[in-house]
Design an enzyme around this catalytic site. Structure first.
Site, short mmCIF file in Angstrom:
data_model
loop_
_atom_site.label_atom_id
_atom_site.label_comp_id
_atom_site.label_asym_id
_atom_site.label_seq_id
_atom_site.Cartn_x
_atom_site.Cartn_y
_atom_site.Cartn_z
N LYS A 1 -11.00 5.84 -7.75
CA LYS A 1 -10.27 4.66 -8.29
C LYS A 1 -11.19 3.55 -8.80
CE LYS A 1 -7.14 5.38 -4.46
NZ LYS A 1 -6.17 4.88 -3.51
N ASP B 1 -2.78 5.82 4.05
CA ASP B 1 -1.60 5.01 3.74
C ASP B 1 -0.28 5.74 4.03
OD1 ASP B 1 -2.08 6.77 1.63
OD2 ASP B 1 -1.64 5.34 0.04
#
Length: 465
Positions: free
Chosen positions: A162, A197
């Protein structure tokens, strides 16, 4: 528009997800899960153990922190827990954007930046937030990058993704990095849980509803995790865990068995930064749906006069059409599809389009979104079927909750209904009536703080029921 019809017909055919295909996908998902649980690296699905053996039950009390690092922003949060009756007494959070130079700096620079902001946040503690006498502050760390987790409170970074290019972190324990930075700041706090997450979302949802067994994130990317019995995990048998439950992170984005792919998918994959990887994610998640549609429209514009004789240059730009645009077009119920027209004009630079052409565009979007939603539903059904078969029928006969999080699920009604419809087709009406699919309240944010509480160094070990 007539010349675009054969392309649309082909697309419909190649994207079709009839029940036999969905059955194959669900079965392959369940089989892939078993393979991944048997040994590391055995199949497409990594089936990563979370080392969470105690989920929050609601009886936790005290002040806990969470840090969520998953992209260009990070979030810090504190929560005061009041036990079974009061539950969440109060919560506060703050978002911080990470400067470019820090994303491209050293490990120390990144973690010092995070720890200094965290320290400022802790300094503003007050009101309903009170640390119990004689305790050190504890934090749950949600870290959404590839990690080889080694325990509930340690994990080695495999690689940054990312857009992060921080030097010197790969191969290091990210918890140790954060703990060291907090120490350098003079911040008396330690990490008691490192969580993915999706695992955080499951913990957060399970805190409010103990029937939550699966959590799925459908947003820009996608992942799923679920509660597994420790005796069904051959690759953990050496740990001698006995009987109990734990959370397994499937990393299901990597699944690819039997998916109905078109030439447009294959071209997009070939030109992506990770060719041949994350095929399920590329077929069902928010980052890619708009791009697949753009590729179909570009072909139609080249081979037919879909947009008159002009080919909009912007239509050749990868990722210019986003999933929220598809969503907005699919909500357009007007006679002349005015919303579709304005998106075509504003986003793709198409100056004139016929109503017939706009209809074709909505059809193309529906085709891709329907395939994505139905495949996501088949994936969830596969997880439930695996749990059902292993538990000899303890899952589907009773209320079982699938907690959903992520913008794609939350904001795209058609995608949602295609997903649930596929689950119903696969599970049948009798089993489906026990399955509750619900959107979670701020999944991973508070989830990490709750996991810090459940795995607190001060808590009596409450093993997963």
């Amino acid at each position: 528009v007539a010349a675009a019809a054969p392309i649309l017909d082909d697309l419909r055919l190649q994207c079709a997800t009839p029940l036999p295909l969905l059955r194959h996908v669900a079965g392959a998902m369940a089989a892939g899960m078993r393979t991944g649980l048997a040994a590391d690296g055995a199949g497409e699905l990594k089936m990563i153990p979370s080392y969470v053996y105690s989920l929050p039950t609601g009886s936790e009390t005290g002040l806990f922190y969470a840090l969520d690092l998953g992209g260009t922003n990070f979030r810090v949060l504190r929560v005061q827990l009041g036990g079974k009756d009061k539950r969440v007494v109060d919560t506060e959070s703050e978002q911080v954007s990470i400067p470019k130079e820090i994303m491209h700096g050293t490990t120390e620079e990144l973690f010092d930046f995070i720890a200094s902001r965290l320290s400022k946040f802790v300094a503003m503690e007050g009101g309903n937030f009170q640390l119990q006498e004689g305790r050190k502050r504890e934090i749950g760390f949600t870290f959404s990058f590839p990690v080889k987790q080694t325990s509930i409170d340690s994990g080695i970074l495999i690689k940054w993704t990312k857009g992060f290019a921080v030097s010197g972190t790969a191969g290091k324990d990210v918890v140790a990095c954060l703990n060291a930075a907090m120490e350098r700041q003079g911040l008396d706090m330690s990490v008691s849980a490192l969580v993915n997450d999706t695992v955080g979302a499951l913990a957060g949802a399970h805190y409010w509803d103990e029937d939550v067994m699966v959590a799925v994130i459908l947003g820009t990317g996608t992942n799923a995790c679920y509660i597994e019995r420790t005796e069904s995990i051959p690759k953990l048998q050496h740990l001698g865990l006995g009987t109990g439950n734990t959370i397994i992170n499937t990393e299901w984005g990597a699944f690819s068995d039997g998916l109905p792919l078109t030439e447009f998918d294959k071209d997009m994959d070939a030109e992506s930064i990770n060719p041949g990887e994350q095929i399920f994610e590329k077929t069902i998640s928010g980052m890619y749906l708009g791009e697949i549609v753009r590729r179909v429209l570009a072909r139609m514009a080249q081979e037919s006069d879909l947009f008159g004789h002009s080919f909009a240059d912007k239509l050749a730009e990868p990722f210019v059409l986003r999933t929220p645009h598809l969503c907005a077009m699919q909500q357009d119920n007007s006679e002349d599809l005015g919303e579709v027209e304005s998106i075509l004009h504003d986003i793709i630079g198409v100056n004139q389009s016929s109503v017939a052409a706009r209809r074709v565009i909505v059809e193309v979007s529906d085709c891709i979104v329907k395939r994505g939603g139905r495949l996501a539903g088949a994936g969830i059904a596969g997880i439930l079927q695996k749990m059902e078969n292993d538990s000899k029928g303890l899952i589907l006969g009773r209320r079982t909750v699938v907690a959903m999080d992520g913008g794609l699920y939350e904001n795209y009604p058609q995608y949602r209904s295609y997903m649930v419809e596929a689950m119903a087709e696969l599970l049948g009406p009798r089993d489906m009536e026990h399955i509750v699919v619900e959107h979670t309240k701020d999944g991973s944010g508070i989830g990490a703080a709750l996991l810090a509480a459940a795995n607190s160094k001060y808590a009596a070990a409450q093993l997963l029921a």
